[in-house]
Write a protein that holds these residues in place. Sequence first.
Motif, PDB file in Angstrom:
ATOM      1  N   PRO A   1       0.813  -1.224   0.000  1.00 16.45           N
ATOM      2  CA  PRO A   1       0.000   0.000   0.000  1.00 16.45           C
ATOM      3  C   PRO A   1       0.845   1.272   0.000  1.00 16.45           C
ATOM      4  N   GLU A   2       2.088   1.204   0.552  1.00 15.62           N
ATOM      5  CA  GLU A   2       2.898   2.424   0.622  1.00 15.62           C
ATOM      6  C   GLU A   2       3.680   2.687  -0.667  1.00 15.62           C
ATOM      7  N   ASP A   3       3.660   1.747  -1.603  1.00 18.32           N
ATOM      8  CA  ASP A   3       4.347   2.002  -2.871  1.00 18.32           C
ATOM      9  C   ASP A   3       3.651   3.126  -3.629  1.00 18.32           C
ATOM     10  N   SER A   4       4.387   3.750  -4.564  1.00 17.46           N
ATOM     11  CA  SER A   4       3.816   4.902  -5.264  1.00 17.46           C
ATOM     12  C   SER A   4       2.934   4.458  -6.422  1.00 17.46           C
ATOM     13  N   LEU A   5       2.030   5.360  -6.804  1.00 13.82           N
ATOM     14  CA  LEU A   5       1.181   5.086  -7.964  1.00 13.82           C
ATOM     15  C   LEU A   5       2.007   4.994  -9.242  1.00 13.82           C
ATOM     16  N   ARG A   6       3.192   5.619  -9.225  1.00 15.57           N
ATOM     17  CA  ARG A   6       4.050   5.518 -10.400  1.00 15.57           C
ATOM     18  C   ARG A   6       4.496   4.069 -10.598  1.00 15.57           C
ATOM     19  N   ARG A   7       4.820   3.413  -9.481  1.00 14.37           N
ATOM     20  CA  ARG A   7       5.188   1.991  -9.578  1.00 14.37           C
ATOM     21  C   ARG A   7       3.989   1.166 -10.020  1.00 14.37           C
ATOM     22  N   ALA A   8       2.804   1.568  -9.503  1.00 15.21           N
ATOM     23  CA  ALA A   8       1.593   0.837  -9.872  1.00 15.21           C
ATOM     24  C   ALA A   8       1.377   0.929 -11.378  1.00 15.21           C
ATOM     25  N   LEU A   9       1.577   2.157 -11.917  1.00 11.13           N
ATOM     26  CA  LEU A   9       1.381   2.342 -13.358  1.00 11.13           C
ATOM     27  C   LEU A   9       2.367   1.467 -14.129  1.00 11.13           C
TER      28      LEU A   9
END
Lengths: 362, 214
Positions: A320-328
Amino acid sequence: MIRLEEVTKVFPGADRPAVSSLSLHIPEGEFVTLVGPSGCGKTTTLKMINRIIEPTSGRIEVGGRDVMSMEPHLLRRSIGYVIQQVGLLPHRTVEENIATVPRLLGWDRDRIERRVAEMSELVGLGADLLERYPAELSGGQQQRVGVARALAADPPVLLMDEPFGAVDPIVREHLQQEFKDLWRRLGKTVVFVTHDIDEAVRMGTRVAILNVGGVLEQYDRPEEILANPANDFVSRFLGEERGLRRLALMPVSSAGLDRGPVVEITATPEEARAVMDAHGSDWLGLLDGGRLLGWVPAAEVGTSPLADLEPREFLVILRPEDSLRRALDAVVTSRTRVAVVVGEQGYLGMLDIDRVAEEITE
Amino acid sequence: MIDWGWIASNLDDIWEATLQHLFHSVLAVGIGLVVSFALSLVALRWKAAYGPITWVTGVLYTIPSIALFTFLVPVFGLTSIWTAQVALVSYTLLILVRNIVAGIRSVPDHVVEASRGMGMTEARIFREVQLPLALPAIIAGVRVAAVTTIGLVTLTVIVGQGGYGLFILRGIGRRFLTEALVGTVGAVLMAVVVDRALVALERAATPWARRRAA
């Protein structure tokens, strides 16, 4: 904590000021990054705070005191200073380097020794390195010594001039992360110069964007600057990947997660097909009591129990603490076109490209 | 060919000449170091002074030593120790000033800036940072100055001073090879020993440089 009022610096022989009428207020405990193109006066601004460079006009206060009213060397003992080339004393051991300011302040031997041990532990330097000379350390280790030395006398303010600029990218990212954690624990006021906008928005709680000649274009929280650049200069400086940079600042937990086409392995094949149909998905995620097992292609879901299938692993599993950039990044590189998020308690949900896009267009 | 008997019977004189030779050399290099240090401080403080200082010391360096002794005789007298010392010191200045200034200037700017940023005073930065880091260059200068001076002291015999020069002068005058050789070999040996001693001193004084090499 630090207040610059109408500060101007004109170097002898220069036809334009390096810094012109700059006013900047840095509250206690903030991490302020000064960023801008070369010639924007960011380093000059930093060095005027501890009087390595003397301002031509204007007023600079640190902790409520006018810096011009103090002896420069006494002022500097109360301000930590870290520079890109580190500037460790090559003829002194790591231990002696860290002890520099406490020694200048006349601390007794025991106190200095305790403090050096404490500092080296704080920045993650092994005790075996204390007896070495700087030339015997790696670049990353040297910069750790630099940080330990700057913090040794426990100054309330830390000035840093591109401190991680001279180490390789992998070590740099590591040091950035470590230093941000350290800052959270110590609650120092930090002024940090960088030319790298990514570093500026990632490290700073506030970012000051300077234009050539020391003109302050925008001073705000990084999320705000990325969302609402004050003018053309700022948006051009932020560059074309502004959206991605904003995503880098947002944690996955800030986005709404979908449950996605997943079922418990105790479900029947019919239920599984219904879930896939409902999501328009050609794959199925499998859970075992909330734990994510992996995924299988729709074609493999037949009539036999789901427990007999051999699920493939998700290549990227986010926290959950990872960034949305990594998610993308996970979305565009994975076969399933989603980023799955797993927390302490197991499967939390997934993000697809629309979800990520919603976050920046909001 | 060599008269060992003469050497054996003159050991006391040889020893005394050795001490005198060493005394003149050490005194000249010592005074040279003090004067050069003062000149270097001036050159470091006022950059414009560096040119004139090296020009004057350079001119002194090029004057043939015999000529310099001759100029100084009317000033100090034929047998004054100062006639010899002023000349000897003159020859050390150029090399010492150049090495001291270069050594101090070679200390990286960022080291000096960080020291200043830590809150060291300028005097402390000079004493505790620049000077120790300039030591290898300074000692390199002292080595050249010392070896040169030990050679030159052999000439001070012409202005009435002792040392190995006396053996050389007398040996040549009497066409007695052994005596001339004692003076020559003595001066060469002294130069080598002093040079090695200075290398050892440098190693002992700069442990950080040694460890880097290891």
